[in-house]
Write a protein that holds these residues in place. Structure first.
Motif, PDB file in Angstrom:
ATOM      1  N   PRO A  43       0.895  -1.275   0.048  1.00  0.00           N
ATOM      2  CA  PRO A  43      -0.062   0.121  -0.163  1.00  0.00           C
ATOM      3  C   PRO A  43       0.856   1.318  -0.035  1.00  0.00           C
ATOM      4  O   PRO A  43       1.973   1.306   0.565  1.00  0.00           O
ATOM      5  CB  PRO A  43      -0.885  -0.002   1.157  1.00  0.00           C
ATOM      6  N   LEU A  44       0.181   2.317  -0.770  1.00  0.00           N
ATOM      7  CA  LEU A  44       0.950   3.471  -0.887  1.00  0.00           C
ATOM      8  C   LEU A  44       0.991   4.029   0.589  1.00  0.00           C
ATOM      9  O   LEU A  44      -0.054   4.343   1.228  1.00  0.00           O
ATOM     10  CB  LEU A  44       0.321   4.388  -1.738  1.00  0.00           C
ATOM     11  N   ALA A  45       2.215   4.709   1.139  1.00  0.00           N
ATOM     12  CA  ALA A  45       2.335   5.486   2.543  1.00  0.00           C
ATOM     13  C   ALA A  45       1.878   7.045   2.026  1.00  0.00           C
ATOM     14  O   ALA A  45       1.994   7.345   1.124  1.00  0.00           O
ATOM     15  CB  ALA A  45       3.710   4.953   3.060  1.00  0.00           C
ATOM     16  N   ALA A  46       1.878   7.693   3.353  1.00  0.00           N
ATOM     17  CA  ALA A  46       1.410   9.084   3.378  1.00  0.00           C
ATOM     18  C   ALA A  46       2.738   9.531   3.012  1.00  0.00           C
ATOM     19  O   ALA A  46       2.589  10.887   2.429  1.00  0.00           O
ATOM     20  CB  ALA A  46       0.663   9.369   4.340  1.00  0.00           C
ATOM     21  N   ALA A  47       3.810   9.232   3.326  1.00  0.00           N
ATOM     22  CA  ALA A  47       5.153   9.907   3.501  1.00  0.00           C
ATOM     23  C   ALA A  47       6.240   9.034   3.385  1.00  0.00           C
ATOM     24  O   ALA A  47       6.225   7.713   3.992  1.00  0.00           O
ATOM     25  CB  ALA A  47       5.268  10.873   4.692  1.00  0.00           C
ATOM     26  N   TYR A  48       7.376   9.425   2.928  1.00  0.00           N
ATOM     27  CA  TYR A  48       8.507   8.634   3.086  1.00  0.00           C
ATOM     28  C   TYR A  48       9.828   9.796   3.367  1.00  0.00           C
ATOM     29  O   TYR A  48       9.787  10.653   3.100  1.00  0.00           O
ATOM     30  CB  TYR A  48       8.866   8.016   1.514  1.00  0.00           C
ATOM     31  N   ILE A  49      10.737   8.886   4.074  1.00  0.00           N
ATOM     32  CA  ILE A  49      12.077   9.661   4.263  1.00  0.00           C
ATOM     33  C   ILE A  49      13.188   8.990   3.491  1.00  0.00           C
ATOM     34  O   ILE A  49      13.210   7.664   3.162  1.00  0.00           O
ATOM     35  CB  ILE A  49      12.352   9.541   5.837  1.00  0.00           C
ATOM     36  N   ALA A  50      13.860   9.701   2.774  1.00  0.00           N
ATOM     37  CA  ALA A  50      14.871   9.186   1.661  1.00  0.00           C
ATOM     38  C   ALA A  50      16.048  10.064   1.766  1.00  0.00           C
ATOM     39  O   ALA A  50      15.960  11.531   2.119  1.00  0.00           O
ATOM     40  CB  ALA A  50      14.302   9.668   0.108  1.00  0.00           C
ATOM     41  N   PRO A  51      17.475   9.601   1.569  1.00  0.00           N
ATOM     42  CA  PRO A  51      18.520  10.233   1.467  1.00  0.00           C
ATOM     43  C   PRO A  51      18.689  11.138   0.276  1.00  0.00           C
ATOM     44  O   PRO A  51      17.986  11.044  -0.771  1.00  0.00           O
ATOM     45  CB  PRO A  51      19.496   9.169   1.671  1.00  0.00           C
ATOM     46  N   HIS A  52      19.741  12.092   0.416  1.00  0.00           N
ATOM     47  CA  HIS A  52      20.057  12.988  -0.771  1.00  0.00           C
ATOM     48  C   HIS A  52      21.511  13.217  -1.250  1.00  0.00           C
ATOM     49  O   HIS A  52      21.812  14.253  -1.744  1.00  0.00           O
ATOM     50  CB  HIS A  52      19.333  14.492  -0.341  1.00  0.00           C
ATOM     51  N   ALA A  53      22.195  12.174  -0.589  1.00  0.00           N
ATOM     52  CA  ALA A  53      23.492  12.408  -1.351  1.00  0.00           C
ATOM     53  C   ALA A  53      23.671  12.064  -2.709  1.00  0.00           C
ATOM     54  O   ALA A  53      22.731  11.756  -3.514  1.00  0.00           O
ATOM     55  CB  ALA A  53      24.397  11.363  -0.677  1.00  0.00           C
ATOM     56  N   GLY A  54      25.022  12.103  -3.291  1.00  0.00           N
ATOM     57  CA  GLY A  54      25.145  11.648  -4.726  1.00  0.00           C
ATOM     58  C   GLY A  54      24.687  10.250  -4.943  1.00  0.00           C
ATOM     59  O   GLY A  54      24.588   9.543  -4.232  1.00  0.00           O
ATOM     60  N   HIS A  55      23.934   9.974  -6.222  1.00  0.00           N
ATOM     61  CA  HIS A  55      23.028   8.914  -6.271  1.00  0.00           C
ATOM     62  C   HIS A  55      24.155   7.544  -6.374  1.00  0.00           C
ATOM     63  O   HIS A  55      23.436   6.641  -5.887  1.00  0.00           O
ATOM     64  CB  HIS A  55      22.643   9.068  -7.816  1.00  0.00           C
ATOM     65  N   ARG A  56      25.323   7.682  -6.717  1.00  0.00           N
ATOM     66  CA  ARG A  56      26.317   6.531  -6.504  1.00  0.00           C
ATOM     67  C   ARG A  56      26.470   6.134  -5.070  1.00  0.00           C
ATOM     68  O   ARG A  56      26.898   5.060  -4.757  1.00  0.00           O
ATOM     69  CB  ARG A  56      27.507   6.813  -7.396  1.00  0.00           C
ATOM     70  N   TYR A  57      26.358   7.052  -4.108  1.00  0.00           N
ATOM     71  CA  TYR A  57      26.255   6.820  -2.700  1.00  0.00           C
ATOM     72  C   TYR A  57      25.188   6.401  -2.097  1.00  0.00           C
ATOM     73  O   TYR A  57      25.064   5.479  -1.472  1.00  0.00           O
ATOM     74  CB  TYR A  57      26.986   7.850  -2.102  1.00  0.00           C
ATOM     75  N   SER A  58      24.039   7.211  -2.214  1.00  0.00           N
ATOM     76  CA  SER A  58      22.851   7.075  -1.396  1.00  0.00           C
ATOM     77  C   SER A  58      21.805   6.392  -2.285  1.00  0.00           C
ATOM     78  O   SER A  58      20.804   6.060  -1.921  1.00  0.00           O
ATOM     79  CB  SER A  58      22.370   8.307  -0.762  1.00  0.00           C
ATOM     80  N   GLY A  59      22.139   6.333  -3.583  1.00  0.00           N
ATOM     81  CA  GLY A  59      21.070   5.813  -4.538  1.00  0.00           C
ATOM     82  C   GLY A  59      20.390   4.397  -4.184  1.00  0.00           C
ATOM     83  O   GLY A  59      19.183   4.281  -4.162  1.00  0.00           O
ATOM     84  N   PRO A  60      21.037   3.326  -3.748  1.00  0.00           N
ATOM     85  CA  PRO A  60      20.576   2.142  -3.359  1.00  0.00           C
ATOM     86  C   PRO A  60      19.595   2.081  -2.251  1.00  0.00           C
ATOM     87  O   PRO A  60      18.935   1.595  -2.292  1.00  0.00           O
ATOM     88  CB  PRO A  60      21.848   1.449  -3.144  1.00  0.00           C
ATOM     89  N   VAL A  61      19.862   3.039  -1.367  1.00  0.00           N
ATOM     90  CA  VAL A  61      18.843   3.240  -0.080  1.00  0.00           C
ATOM     91  C   VAL A  61      17.791   4.197  -0.670  1.00  0.00           C
ATOM     92  O   VAL A  61      16.353   3.866  -0.330  1.00  0.00           O
ATOM     93  CB  VAL A  61      19.730   4.081   0.908  1.00  0.00           C
ATOM     94  N   ALA A  62      17.831   5.253  -1.420  1.00  0.00           N
ATOM     95  CA  ALA A  62      16.734   5.690  -1.960  1.00  0.00           C
ATOM     96  C   ALA A  62      15.767   4.892  -2.869  1.00  0.00           C
ATOM     97  O   ALA A  62      14.785   5.180  -2.802  1.00  0.00           O
ATOM     98  CB  ALA A  62      17.321   7.214  -2.881  1.00  0.00           C
ATOM     99  N   ALA A  63      16.401   4.107  -3.521  1.00  0.00           N
ATOM    100  CA  ALA A  63      15.741   3.221  -4.547  1.00  0.00           C
ATOM    101  C   ALA A  63      14.780   2.383  -3.702  1.00  0.00           C
ATOM    102  O   ALA A  63      13.535   1.980  -4.319  1.00  0.00           O
ATOM    103  CB  ALA A  63      16.598   2.471  -5.187  1.00  0.00           C
ATOM    104  N   GLU A  64      14.823   2.021  -2.525  1.00  0.00           N
ATOM    105  CA  GLU A  64      13.937   1.343  -1.545  1.00  0.00           C
ATOM    106  C   GLU A  64      12.572   2.258  -1.405  1.00  0.00           C
ATOM    107  O   GLU A  64      11.586   1.685  -1.530  1.00  0.00           O
ATOM    108  CB  GLU A  64      14.643   1.176  -0.119  1.00  0.00           C
ATOM    109  N   VAL A  65      12.772   3.675  -1.299  1.00  0.00           N
ATOM    110  CA  VAL A  65      11.458   4.376  -1.559  1.00  0.00           C
ATOM    111  C   VAL A  65      11.054   4.273  -2.845  1.00  0.00           C
ATOM    112  O   VAL A  65       9.748   4.117  -3.050  1.00  0.00           O
ATOM    113  CB  VAL A  65      11.734   5.858  -0.898  1.00  0.00           C
TER     114      VAL A  65
END
Length: 268
Positions: A43-65
């Protein structure tokens, strides 16, 4: 307060540094990251928390969102983006006074808001919201609309009320994304210890226990958690990692969080 009206385009400020400037390479990188994390049908959540570093660094974590958002492509019409002002000393909150926001993948429409004032100064060079946009364009499509708001120093209850107003204004077909990294430039073991404490504060809805030095988006994060608490929502951890877990060394790392903020499942 009148709605923001502008015909200006905010150009990409960190393309070629935080993510590829070449649109083909950028799209391929994001598709690869999202494919590695998903698909995740929930189910779609109302909100998410995601990181914001360079994609090569934080991209795998952001992709979980974004793997979770991608399965709701077509349903989500607007994204309210809240995050820090790294370069401009901001008190309170400031929306981005643009009509469109440019990335190498094209322009994203900025939805007008009538619930908070605007200023270019916190947004001109800021990366924390910009790095989310290519993920949104790939996951949700080119017609997505955004309301970007920078959060500076302020009280969590004030920020929570603003998030509530932004959510109501954006409608039910919207989500909130809070952009933040966690600890900065400790060794891997120290960072993991600090970030574990911060993650527990997030899960337990204890925003006052999150120190500014432990989350660069601390004011947006605290406000998001205060809003979640006031509306009966709970954060669920999706991922927690550091730059040493992706492509960096273990000596000086940055922490990256991914959470979904959703209504708890009530016992029948």
């Amino acid at each position: 307060m009148p709605s923001i009206k502008s015909d200006t385009v905010r150009p990409a400020a960190v393309a070629g540094r935080f993510y590829p400037a070449d649109p083909g390479l950028l799209r391929a990188d994001i598709e690869r990251l999202i494919d590695a994390a998903g698909p995740v049908s929930e189910p779609l959540a109302a909100a998410y928390i995601a990181p914001h570093a360079g994609h090569r660094y934080s991209g795998p974590v952001a992709a979980e969102v974004y793997a979770r958002l991608a399965v709701h492509r077509g349903r989500v019409k607007r994204v309210v983006l809240v995050g820090p002002s790294h370069h401009y000393p901001l008190r309170g909150h400031a929306a981005a006074p643009y009509a469109r926001w440019e990335t190498p993948l094209g322009e994203v429409k900025v939805a007008a808001t009538g619930v908070v004032g605007s200023s270019r100064l916190p947004h001109e060079a800021e990366h924390s919201l910009e790095v989310q946009l290519p993920f949104l364009q790939v996951a949700l499509g080119p017609d997505i609309e955004i309301t970007p708001v920078a959060f500076g120093m302020g009280q969590s209850p004030d920020g929570a009320r603003l998030i509530s107003a932004l959510r109501e204004e954006a409608g039910e077909d919207s989500v909130i994304i809070c952009s933040t990294d966690l600890s900065h430039y400790h060794d891997q073991a120290t960072a993991q210890r600090i970030d574990a404490v911060t993650a527990e504060a997030i899960r337990s809805l204890r925003p006052r226990e999150i120190a500014p030095q432990h989350a660069c988006g601390v004011f947006a994060l605290r406000a998001t958690l205060a809003w979640a608490d006031a509306t009966g929502r709970r954060p669920r951890q999706l991922a927690l990692a550091t730059s040493a877990d992706t492509v960096g060394g273990p000596e000086r790392v940055v922490g990256y969080p991914a959470f979904a903020i959703e209504r708890p499942i009530l016992a029948e």
